[in-house]
Motif scaffolding. Structure first.
Motif, PDB file in Angstrom:
ATOM      1  N   GLU A   1     -57.010  -5.644   1.976  1.00 48.29           N
ATOM      2  CA  GLU A   1     -56.686  -4.586   1.010  1.00 48.29           C
ATOM      3  C   GLU A   1     -57.150  -4.988  -0.398  1.00 48.29           C
ATOM      4  OE1 GLU A   1     -52.698  -2.449  -0.670  1.00 48.29           O
ATOM      5  OE2 GLU A   1     -52.788  -2.873   1.473  1.00 48.29           O
ATOM      6  N   ARG A   2     -56.939  -6.244  -0.769  1.00 47.99           N
ATOM      7  CA  ARG A   2     -57.381  -6.719  -2.099  1.00 47.99           C
ATOM      8  C   ARG A   2     -58.901  -6.797  -2.173  1.00 47.99           C
ATOM      9  NH1 ARG A   2     -53.345 -10.278  -0.910  1.00 47.99           N
ATOM     10  NH2 ARG A   2     -54.822 -12.001  -0.622  1.00 47.99           N
ATOM     11  N   PHE A   3     -59.534  -7.329  -1.126  1.00 49.32           N
ATOM     12  CA  PHE A   3     -60.986  -7.470  -1.138  1.00 49.32           C
ATOM     13  C   PHE A   3     -61.675  -6.112  -1.130  1.00 49.32           C
ATOM     14  CE2 PHE A   3     -65.015  -8.758   1.213  1.00 49.32           C
ATOM     15  CZ  PHE A   3     -65.644  -9.232   0.067  1.00 49.32           C
ATOM     16  N   ALA A   4     -61.084  -5.126  -0.492  1.00 42.54           N
ATOM     17  CA  ALA A   4     -61.670  -3.780  -0.452  1.00 42.54           C
ATOM     18  C   ALA A   4     -61.729  -3.143  -1.839  1.00 42.54           C
ATOM     19  CB  ALA A   4     -60.891  -2.888   0.514  1.00 42.54           C
ATOM     20  N   LYS A   5     -60.983  -3.652  -2.786  1.00 46.98           N
ATOM     21  CA  LYS A   5     -61.013  -3.136  -4.165  1.00 46.98           C
ATOM     22  C   LYS A   5     -62.152  -3.757  -4.968  1.00 46.98           C
ATOM     23  CE  LYS A   5     -56.080  -2.294  -4.210  1.00 46.98           C
ATOM     24  NZ  LYS A   5     -54.771  -2.743  -4.706  1.00 46.98           N
ATOM     25  N   GLU A   6     -62.719  -4.845  -4.465  1.00 44.56           N
ATOM     26  CA  GLU A   6     -63.832  -5.516  -5.150  1.00 44.56           C
ATOM     27  C   GLU A   6     -65.095  -4.686  -4.983  1.00 44.56           C
ATOM     28  OE1 GLU A   6     -63.943  -8.351  -7.012  1.00 44.56           O
ATOM     29  OE2 GLU A   6     -61.773  -8.501  -6.831  1.00 44.56           O
ATOM     30  N   ARG A   7     -65.807  -4.518  -6.071  1.00 42.41           N
ATOM     31  CA  ARG A   7     -66.994  -3.675  -6.048  1.00 42.41           C
ATOM     32  C   ARG A   7     -68.141  -4.377  -6.758  1.00 42.41           C
ATOM     33  NH1 ARG A   7     -67.631   2.407  -6.282  1.00 42.41           N
ATOM     34  NH2 ARG A   7     -69.702   2.640  -7.165  1.00 42.41           N
ATOM     35  N   GLY A   8     -69.330  -4.239  -6.188  1.00 42.38           N
ATOM     36  CA  GLY A   8     -70.534  -4.730  -6.847  1.00 42.38           C
ATOM     37  C   GLY A   8     -71.000  -3.685  -7.857  1.00 42.38           C
ATOM     38  N   PHE A   9     -72.283  -3.696  -8.183  1.00 43.09           N
ATOM     39  CA  PHE A   9     -72.815  -2.744  -9.151  1.00 43.09           C
ATOM     40  C   PHE A   9     -72.733  -1.298  -8.652  1.00 43.09           C
ATOM     41  CE2 PHE A   9     -75.074  -6.653 -10.426  1.00 43.09           C
ATOM     42  CZ  PHE A   9     -74.592  -6.736 -11.718  1.00 43.09           C
ATOM     43  N   VAL A  10     -73.027  -1.093  -7.367  1.00 42.41           N
ATOM     44  CA  VAL A  10     -73.055   0.280  -6.849  1.00 42.41           C
ATOM     45  C   VAL A  10     -72.285   0.466  -5.548  1.00 42.41           C
ATOM     46  CG1 VAL A  10     -75.246   0.883  -7.924  1.00 42.41           C
ATOM     47  CG2 VAL A  10     -75.243  -0.104  -5.635  1.00 42.41           C
ATOM     48  N   ARG A  11     -71.720  -0.608  -4.992  1.00 40.41           N
ATOM     49  CA  ARG A  11     -71.090  -0.471  -3.683  1.00 40.41           C
ATOM     50  C   ARG A  11     -69.935  -1.439  -3.508  1.00 40.41           C
ATOM     51  NH1 ARG A  11     -76.116  -3.279  -2.659  1.00 40.41           N
ATOM     52  NH2 ARG A  11     -77.056  -1.254  -2.686  1.00 40.41           N
ATOM     53  N   TYR A  12     -69.177  -1.158  -2.491  1.00 38.14           N
ATOM     54  CA  TYR A  12     -68.103  -2.060  -2.081  1.00 38.14           C
ATOM     55  C   TYR A  12     -68.652  -3.002  -1.016  1.00 38.14           C
ATOM     56  CZ  TYR A  12     -64.893   1.044  -4.497  1.00 38.14           C
ATOM     57  OH  TYR A  12     -64.259   1.775  -5.467  1.00 38.14           O
ATOM     58  N   TYR A  13     -67.991  -4.115  -0.818  1.00 35.63           N
ATOM     59  CA  TYR A  13     -68.410  -5.084   0.191  1.00 35.63           C
ATOM     60  C   TYR A  13     -67.591  -4.954   1.468  1.00 35.63           C
ATOM     61  CZ  TYR A  13     -70.325  -7.068  -4.047  1.00 35.63           C
ATOM     62  OH  TYR A  13     -70.979  -7.248  -5.228  1.00 35.63           O
ATOM     63  N   CYS A  14     -66.428  -4.332   1.347  1.00 38.95           N
ATOM     64  CA  CYS A  14     -65.494  -4.189   2.458  1.00 38.95           C
ATOM     65  C   CYS A  14     -64.770  -2.869   2.256  1.00 38.95           C
ATOM     66  CB  CYS A  14     -64.520  -5.372   2.426  1.00 38.95           C
ATOM     67  SG  CYS A  14     -63.225  -5.327   3.664  1.00 38.95           S
ATOM     68  N   SER A  15     -64.673  -2.074   3.301  1.00 34.83           N
ATOM     69  CA  SER A  15     -64.033  -0.765   3.168  1.00 34.83           C
ATOM     70  C   SER A  15     -63.617  -0.242   4.543  1.00 34.83           C
ATOM     71  CB  SER A  15     -65.005   0.226   2.533  1.00 34.83           C
ATOM     72  OG  SER A  15     -64.429   1.507   2.438  1.00 34.83           O
ATOM     73  N   LYS A  16     -62.645   0.649   4.551  1.00 35.51           N
ATOM     74  CA  LYS A  16     -62.296   1.339   5.800  1.00 35.51           C
ATOM     75  C   LYS A  16     -63.308   2.435   6.104  1.00 35.51           C
ATOM     76  CE  LYS A  16     -57.540   0.276   6.455  1.00 35.51           C
ATOM     77  NZ  LYS A  16     -56.354   0.687   7.136  1.00 35.51           N
ATOM     78  N   ASN A  17     -64.118   2.779   5.105  1.00 32.55           N
ATOM     79  CA  ASN A  17     -65.141   3.810   5.249  1.00 32.55           C
ATOM     80  C   ASN A  17     -66.523   3.144   5.169  1.00 32.55           C
ATOM     81  OD1 ASN A  17     -66.811   6.000   5.134  1.00 32.55           O
ATOM     82  ND2 ASN A  17     -65.878   6.909   3.316  1.00 32.55           N
ATOM     83  N   LYS A  18     -67.245   3.122   6.250  1.00 29.41           N
ATOM     84  CA  LYS A  18     -68.558   2.469   6.331  1.00 29.41           C
ATOM     85  C   LYS A  18     -69.525   2.970   5.254  1.00 29.41           C
ATOM     86  CE  LYS A  18     -71.472   3.441   9.777  1.00 29.41           C
ATOM     87  NZ  LYS A  18     -72.141   3.422  11.091  1.00 29.41           N
ATOM     88  N   GLU A  19     -69.429   4.225   4.893  1.00 29.80           N
ATOM     89  CA  GLU A  19     -70.349   4.814   3.920  1.00 29.80           C
ATOM     90  C   GLU A  19     -70.158   4.250   2.514  1.00 29.80           C
ATOM     91  OE1 GLU A  19     -68.658   6.732   6.261  1.00 29.80           O
ATOM     92  OE2 GLU A  19     -70.466   6.872   7.487  1.00 29.80           O
TER      93      GLU A  19
END
Length: 125
Positions: free
Chosen positions: A53-71
């Motif tokens: 849950e914490r890592f899913a909040k981490e975001r790069g310049f344009v995308r997330y690295y981990c998410s419940k939504n593949k897109e």
């Protein structure tokens, strides 16, 4: 060159692959660079139930690295080999380039309350 795999405590496969990560003094072999991020994330998630849950909040310049939504992982559709689905239902982006992997694992370490290159060490072989 002499085989020194026993001396350093890792197993090197027939191709000479010494890819692995060390998490809190426990070694985990990794088949390819593409497996590095998913394998590390799986281990961190097993150690800490709130990590994903914490890592899913981490975001790069344009995308997330981990998410419940593949897109959320890439701005445009990617081949299936660029994604890994965890048993928890989260998706993780896969990269082959060390220059992309290290910053992601630094963020993962931070989300897990660990220090990259201290608590989590990555070896690309």
């Amino acid at each position: 060159m002499a085989d020194c795999s026993d001396a350093i405590g890792i197993e090197i496969d027939a191709k000479g692959n010494g890819k692995r990560f060390v998490l809190k003094d426990q070694e985990f072999p990794v088949k390819t660079n593409m497996d590095m991020v998913p394998d590390v994330v799986k281990q961190l998630a097993q150690r800490d139930t709130g990590f994903l849950e914490r890592f899913a909040k981490e975001r790069g310049f344009v995308r997330y690295y981990c998410s419940k939504n593949k897109e959320d992982l890439f701005p445009e559709e990617q081949p299936a080999r660029r994604y890994a689905q965890l048993t928890s239902g989260y998706w993780v982006a896969k990269y082959s380039d060390q220059a992309r992997i290290d910053p992601i694992l630094k963020r993962a370490s931070k989300a897990a309350g660990l220090q990259f290159d201290v608590d989590l060490k990555v070896h690309y072989g």
